[in-house]
Write an enzyme that holds these catalytic residues in place. Structure first.
Site, PDB file in Angstrom:
ATOM      1  CG  HIS B  58      -3.860 -22.120  -1.588  1.00  0.00           C
ATOM      2  ND1 HIS B  58      -3.478 -20.858  -1.205  1.00  0.00           N
ATOM      3  CD2 HIS B  58      -3.511 -22.226  -2.899  1.00  0.00           C
ATOM      4  CE1 HIS B  58      -2.933 -20.215  -2.232  1.00  0.00           C
ATOM      5  NE2 HIS B  58      -2.930 -21.027  -3.276  1.00  0.00           N
ATOM      6  CG  ASP B 150      -0.378 -18.010  -4.725  1.00  0.00           C
ATOM      7  OD1 ASP B 150      -0.137 -17.786  -5.913  1.00  0.00           O
ATOM      8  OD2 ASP B 150      -1.298 -18.755  -4.349  1.00  0.00           O
ATOM      9  CG  ASP B 321      -2.594 -22.655  -7.233  1.00  0.00           C
ATOM     10  OD1 ASP B 321      -2.846 -22.425  -6.032  1.00  0.00           O
ATOM     11  OD2 ASP B 321      -2.805 -21.837  -8.139  1.00  0.00           O
TER      12      ASP B 321
END
Lengths: 193, 443, 317
Positions: B58, B150, B321
């Protein structure tokens, strides 16, 4: 207040330990205070004995028992815990609160004799007077102590004193009683004697 | 363009050799190479790996540039040994159009620290209601191949089926965040003994396992590729094992934190599920939202199953992640904190803890396989003559204490603060240009 | 000496007993003409309430005032909290104001634990989300001891929405520490799954937690208990399929007259309040002499006095 037992004389340069009152002396002193209370209170009428924990409580019971023996008067006895009224609470870890037990007749209008083992700075008695003020309104308050060792920090004096012991500030007075410690004795510890 | 001669380096755990990097490719390999014009890098004691590839990052740009930017996230990635990262779609605005994915892709090119490969959203606004323009994103300069909502699960089975089918036209793949939303309403942490004790609403393992089971059946039915994001439970591993045995085209990733930390840390207890790490580490407090993540940290049993599955290949990939969050989104009550942890700068250390020193496995799980899944040409290739010079040099003997303030990410929400981790990235090269040298970012 | 009271699990048997003993002394103050003690003179206690709970706030306020502490009530309504101030900023503000203790009620589990990281003073958990409410457990234990003379060996049934109950969590921890046996009773949907699995439903307590077991049948439990503690059940749970209807819940898990008569003669009925009369408890039971519901309120002040005194009465840093 570590105070080695008097039975084992300490070697040179160790803090000295001196027995001021032995077991029989303690008995005699309690008897004398009981007589004085009877005398000064005209036969202990309307009188209540309130012991200040820890050792004031058994002392108060003993005084009541002796008074009863001498004059066949039943003096009500109670316990006044002063922990919550102390002025030094913040200097120590939290102190455990003990029970306060007033005699069934209460203390309003009575002559209350506060009983403690040692009178020193007077701060304990000051706390006891405050506590007393919150639990009732006695007609008058007196103070009985087994030992007065001096060094008052407040304008407080005892009405009944078992023994005056002049002390240095560095010394400590240790009272033991059968009820709390297994034996009656008053010792003076420390200092340079 | 400067040439680099890396001396005496072990390529993916092999015997020491030299690597000459020139004009963006590995020009030559072999012992005793000589190149007077090349800058020499002493590779003694170091291991050269193909540049790491993260399938799950991210970067927060556009929208939350206070937490991370494409540039700061790229720098964190390079320092972590990465040469390519796949940027998740849950930005603001959501990467559900060709315009947004192209913007992210261009920002990545400008930063020039790693290849930033945008992931497109499966559904418009991640709302799970109708398909985003998947084809337009695939055809854009960003060449999107992975699609994911996601943070949200594509929960509607019909929509999931359609998505799996539709992306076959351009060899796309759906990366599913497996979480049955009805089973996780208000969920705060793994449902189990610790959640009961802490009075936090549980996130049951079955909410993940049920979706994975459904999705492998759907993928099997329509003959599509499925990728499962951040697998976190022992039960999921079993579902995947059975699906793979049947020949379903499913791949799966696991995050570093799910390989190391357990739900006990939420209660403020030191609980690292690693034989080699963490003896002297414990959290400083209970309910510390730095440990809040979705899916949540699971039990020691789950962690053991994930570690075994990664080694075995039931789980194909380590993906970070990496989820940066601003301080105010973590320094608050647990329930109000946002889920997510930093991961790019620490991932290799945890892979080393799990797989080391099996360098071939590490290269496989962190570079070759993710590059293949993402369709990233030029990445995931072992250093060899003619291959694009995307590689990283690791010092496996080094140990370091993680200090949040020293991280390149704009955010500080690493769960590994004060932990001593093995391994250090010494240098990273992107198409022959160093992005990291002597353990420091070059730009 | 403990610095904060965040969980029933923070207390060992010695400390818990000391609190109950101290509370017994504090209780005598309620009967005096001067209902005040000087022990916390000059100390500042902040009641930081993010949820409406007039009864708990008043109880803490009375406790602090009886100990002569200064009390500042800080409620989420009408303060900067509603303008979005973070818990941490609020903590720093209270710190700057010299709060010696912060009593906090908060809808998020663990909020008091977070607060304790940011404050030098003591934090008392007055109920956090679905986590704990340790002073409620202490006053419940105090009430049981006062009525039944002991805690060790007592068998306590906690009945109802255990899953969402902070009262149940704190009681389970405290009562097991003090040697009582707890049976959790309720529909399986309202018992945490791991407690049900661990305790082995209907079977004897296990090694994992010798003090606690689980039973889904209220009638089977009643004849063998010394205490029945009824938990409040929110009607909203019905809409989330925890049980089919209020009527069915009351029939299976409500305490009514016939069930009351199945209890041993000495057994008492407790409820942390506020009650849903007709749901988990009938008026006949709530108002019976075996109900301790009013006593619990009075004991709450004494127990909270004891807690505040033990946290603030000395130099415990």
């Amino acid at each position: 207040m570590a105070c080695p037992p008097a039975a084992h004389p300490s070697p040179e340069r160790q803090p000295s330990v001196k027995v001021i009152l032995a077991s029989a002396d303690v008995q005699r002193v309690v008897d004398r205070i009981a007589h004085q209370i009877l005398e000064k209170t005209q036969g202990a009428a309307d009188t209540v004995l309130l012991g200040i924990p820890t050792r004031g409580a058994p002392l108060a019971r003993r005084l009541a028992a002796r008074i009863s023996t001498f004059e066949d008067v039943d003096v009500p006895v109670g316990v006044l815990d002063i922990t919550l009224y102390r002025d030094d609470l913040r200097r120590h870890a939290t102190r455990a609160v003990g029970p306060t037990q007033l005699p069934p007749g209460g203390i309003d209008g009575k002559r209350v004799v506060l009983v403690d083992d040692v009178l020193f700075s007077g701060r304990t008695v000051r706390a006891a007077l405050d506590a007393l003020n919150d639990v009732g309104r006695p007609a008058s308050v007196q103070l009985a102590v087994l030992v007065d060792r001096g060094h008052r920090e407040l304008p407080i004096r005892a009405d009944y004193v078992g023994k005056n012991i002049p002390t240095a500030l560095a010394e400590s007075v240790k009272v033991t009683l059968v009820e709390t410690d297994g034996a009656d004795e008053v010792r003076l510890c420390g200092g340079t004697r | 363009m400067t040439a680099y001669l890396i001396k005496n380096v072990s390529v993916v755990g092999g015997a020491p050799t030299d690597l000459l990097i020139r004009d963006g490719v590995v020009a030559e390999t072999g012992r005793g190479l000589d190149a007077p014009d090349a800058a020499v890098v002493d590779g003694s004691g170091l291991v050269a790996l193909p540049g790491l590839v993260d399938l799950h990052t991210h970067l927060r740009e556009p929208g939350r540039e206070d937490a991370e930017t494409v540039e700061s996230g790229s720098r964190a990635a390079a320092l972590g040994g990465y040469t390519a990262v796949c940027a998740m779609a849950n930005t603001s605005p959501v990467a559900d159009t060709a315009g947004v994915v192209e913007q992210v892709w261009r920002l990545g090119r400008q930063a020039g620290l790693v290849d930033v490969q945008p992931i497109g959203a499966v559904t418009v606004g991640l709302a799970g209601e109708r398909l985003a323009e998947l084809g337009a994103m695939a055809d854009s300069p960003a060449r999107v191949r992975i699609f994911s909502d996601d943070g949200h699960c594509v929960a509607d089975p019909k929509l999931m089926r359609r998505a799996l089918e539709y992306v076959k036209a351009f060899d796309g793949i759906i990366a599913q965040h497996a979480e049955e939303p009805r089973l996780t309403e208000g969920a705060q942490m793994h449902e189990g003994e610790v959640s009961t004790r802490l009075g936090l609403t549980g996130w049951p393992a079955v909410a993940e396992e049920a979706i994975i089971a459904r999705d492998v059946l759907l993928a099997e039915h329509v003959g599509s590729r499925l990728h499962v994001c951040h697998v976190s439970t022992a039960g999921s591993v079993e579902v995947l094992r059975q699906a793979k045995a049947r020949g379903v085209r499913v791949t799966a990733e696991v995050t570093p934190h799910h390989l190391l930390l357990t739900d006990e840390v939420v209660a403020g207890r030191g609980a690292l599920a690693s034989p080699g790490l963490g003896v002297d580490w414990s959290p400083t407090a209970s309910y510390d939202p730095v440990f809040k993540v979705n899916p949540p940290l699971r039990t020691g049993t789950d962690v053991a199953a994930l570690r075994a599955a990664l080694a075995e290949g039931v789980i194909d990939v380590v993906a970070t992640d990496h989820a940066p969050h601003a301080v105010e989104d973590k320094e608050c009550e647990w329930a109000y904190a946002r889920p997510g942890m930093l991961g790019l700068e620490t991932a290799l250390s945890i892979a080393l803890d799990v797989l080391g020193p099996r360098w071939d496995l590490i290269a496989d799980r962190m570079s070759r396989t993710p590059a293949r899944i993402a369709g990233l040409d030029g990445h995931g290739l072992d250093p060899a003559p003619g291959v694009p010079a995307n590689l990283t040099l690791v010092d496996p003997a080094a140990r370091r204490v993680v200090e949040p303030a020293e991280l390149a990410s704009r955010s500080r929400n690493t769960p590994y603060a004060r932990m001593t981790l093995p391994g250090r990235i010494v240098a990273t090269f992107l198409r022959g240009e160093p992005t990291v040298l002597d353990g420091k970012a070059v730009k | 000496m403990i610095r904060h009271l965040l969980s029933g699990g923070d207390l060992d048997a010695g400390t818990a007993t000391e609190i109950l003993d101290t509370a017994a002394e504090m209780a005598t103050v309620a009967g005096r003409e001067v209902k005040k003690l000087p022990a916390l003179r000059g100390r500042t206690v902040v009641n930081l309430f993010y949820e409406d709970s007039t009864r708990t706030r008043i109880s803490f306020e009375a406790a602090a005032k009886r100990l002569s502490a200064d009390v500042i009530n800080f409620s989420a309504k009408g303060s900067s909290v509603t303008k979005g101030e973070s818990l941490k900023d609020t903590a720093l503000t209270l710190q700057a104001m010299g709060a010696d203790a912060v009593v906090v009620r908060h809808p998020a589990s663990g909020a008091p634990h977070r607060l304790a990281n940011w404050l030098d003073g003591s934090v008392v958990n007055a109920g956090d989300g679905t986590h704990e409410h340790p002073t409620q457990a202490l006053l419940d234990a105090y009430t049981m001891r006062a009525r039944l003379g002991r805690l060790a060996g007592l068998h306590v049934a906690i009945v109802g929405d255990v899953l969402h109950s902070r009262v149940a969590r704190s009681n389970v921890l405290l009562l097991s520490t003090l040697g009582a046996k707890v049976t959790l009773v309720g529909p399986p949907t309202l018992i945490p799954v791991d407690w049900a699995a661990r305790a082995g439903v209907g079977s004897a307590a296990t090694d994992a937690d010798p003090g606690t077991d689980v039973c889904y049948d209220l009638d089977a439990v009643l004849p063998g208990v010394d205490v029945v503690m009824m938990l409040r059940v929110q009607r909203e749970r019905m809409n989330d399929s925890y049980f089919p209807s209020a009527r069915e819940y009351a029939r299976r898990y409500g305490l009514d007259g016939p069930r009351l008569r199945r209890l041993p003669e000495h057994a008492i009925v407790m409820h942390p309040g506020p009650m849903n009369r007709g749901m988990e408890i009938t008026p006949e039971v709530a108002d019976s002499p075996r109900s301790t519901i009013v006593e619990q309120v009075a004991n709450g002040v004494s127990v909270r006095m004891a807690v505040l005194y033990l946290l603030l009465g000395g130099n415990n840093r």
